[in-house]
Design a protein around this motif. Structure first.
Motif, PDB file in Angstrom:
ATOM      1  N   TYR A 105       0.842  -1.194   0.000  1.00 14.04           N
ATOM      2  CA  TYR A 105       0.000   0.000   0.000  1.00 14.04           C
ATOM      3  C   TYR A 105       0.873   1.239   0.000  1.00 14.04           C
ATOM      4  O   TYR A 105       2.076   1.178   0.208  1.00 14.04           O
ATOM      5  CB  TYR A 105      -0.950   0.017   1.204  1.00 14.04           C
ATOM      6  CG  TYR A 105      -0.273  -0.044   2.551  1.00 14.04           C
ATOM      7  CD1 TYR A 105       0.088   1.117   3.223  1.00 14.04           C
ATOM      8  CD2 TYR A 105      -0.015  -1.258   3.165  1.00 14.04           C
ATOM      9  CE1 TYR A 105       0.699   1.067   4.460  1.00 14.04           C
ATOM     10  CE2 TYR A 105       0.602  -1.327   4.405  1.00 14.04           C
ATOM     11  CZ  TYR A 105       0.949  -0.161   5.048  1.00 14.04           C
ATOM     12  OH  TYR A 105       1.558  -0.218   6.278  1.00 14.04           O
ATOM     13  N   THR A 119      -5.500   8.298   3.671  1.00 15.07           N
ATOM     14  CA  THR A 119      -5.862   7.041   3.038  1.00 15.07           C
ATOM     15  C   THR A 119      -4.627   6.178   2.840  1.00 15.07           C
ATOM     16  O   THR A 119      -3.558   6.678   2.515  1.00 15.07           O
ATOM     17  CB  THR A 119      -6.517   7.300   1.665  1.00 15.07           C
ATOM     18  OG1 THR A 119      -7.664   8.126   1.845  1.00 15.07           O
ATOM     19  CG2 THR A 119      -6.943   6.015   0.995  1.00 15.07           C
ATOM     20  N   ALA A 121      -3.925   3.227   0.301  1.00  6.92           N
ATOM     21  CA  ALA A 121      -4.472   2.549  -0.870  1.00  6.92           C
ATOM     22  C   ALA A 121      -3.503   1.452  -1.267  1.00  6.92           C
ATOM     23  O   ALA A 121      -2.290   1.681  -1.343  1.00  6.92           O
ATOM     24  CB  ALA A 121      -4.661   3.543  -2.018  1.00  6.92           C
ATOM     25  N   GLU A 135      -8.934   0.586  -0.115  1.00  4.41           N
ATOM     26  CA  GLU A 135      -8.632   1.934   0.370  1.00  4.41           C
ATOM     27  C   GLU A 135      -9.105   2.001   1.804  1.00  4.41           C
ATOM     28  O   GLU A 135     -10.291   1.808   2.083  1.00  4.41           O
ATOM     29  CB  GLU A 135      -9.330   2.997  -0.473  1.00  4.41           C
ATOM     30  CG  GLU A 135      -8.753   3.149  -1.860  1.00  4.41           C
ATOM     31  CD  GLU A 135      -9.419   4.256  -2.662  1.00  4.41           C
ATOM     32  OE1 GLU A 135     -10.299   4.965  -2.124  1.00  4.41           O
ATOM     33  OE2 GLU A 135      -9.060   4.395  -3.847  1.00  4.41           O
ATOM     34  N   SER A 137      -9.440   4.511   4.830  1.00  5.56           N
ATOM     35  CA  SER A 137      -9.428   5.960   5.060  1.00  5.56           C
ATOM     36  C   SER A 137      -9.787   6.289   6.491  1.00  5.56           C
ATOM     37  O   SER A 137     -10.539   5.567   7.144  1.00  5.56           O
ATOM     38  CB  SER A 137     -10.432   6.650   4.128  1.00  5.56           C
ATOM     39  OG  SER A 137     -10.076   6.419   2.790  1.00  5.56           O
TER      40      SER A 137
END
Length: 166
Positions: A105, A119, A121, A135, A137
């Motif tokens: 990520y 975030t 991702a 994702e 967040s």
């Protein structure tokens, strides 16, 4: 002279296209995900000192299994977000790329009018051996340890309902 310059530019363009190993099916699969295929998880977990913090998890099943292709898919998703944010005039920053055995990520900070959204991702391997793009967040800054823990809880726990929903 113009023909020589044109041939050089054409040759460089052909070389660039040839060396870019992104298969067409990766781009098509990354763009074919509709909003209905995304699964959203809103989790409330305990933060230190008894405070609570909201984590929102969005994930999309991926057909790819090779890491270099998964890296390309991750880059495609983030690039789409960057284009949207740039077109909207919204500030953002992309942070560290974190690579683990079962997940990869990067940190992505969006400075939205309603507040900053932090975030992570990336993609993660699920218990059945498939991969998902996710994702994670939060309105508060996240550490690598927090993200790793959330990913492990969501995709690494054989009894978790989140795995079944993705």
């Amino acid at each position: 002279m113009k023909k020589l310059s044109l041939c050089c530019v054409a040759g460089l363009l052909a070389l660039t296209v040839y060396l870019n190993p992104t298969p067409a099916n990766v781009e098509a699969s990354a763009k074919s995900v509709s909003g209905a295929e995304r699964t959203v998880y809103a989790k409330e977990t305990s933060a230190p000192a008894g405070q609570t913090s909201d984590y929102n998890m969005t994930c999309v099943k991926l057909e790819e299994k090779e890491r270099w292709i998964l890296d390309e898919v991750l880059s495609d998703y983030v690039s789409e977000d960057v284009v949207e944010l740039t077109d909207s005039g919204i500030d953002y920053s992309i942070g560290d790329w974190v690579d683990r055995d079962t997940h990869t990520y990067l940190f992505f900070t969006k400075k939205l009018p309603g507040g900053t959204v932090y975030t992570a991702a990336g993609y993660a391997k699920t218990m059945d051996g498939s991969y998902v793009y996710f994702e994670l967040s939060s309105p508060e800054r996240m550490t690598e340890q927090q993200v790793d823990l959330e990913i492990t809880k969501t995709f690494g726990n054989p009894g978790a309902s989140e795995i079944q929903a993705c």
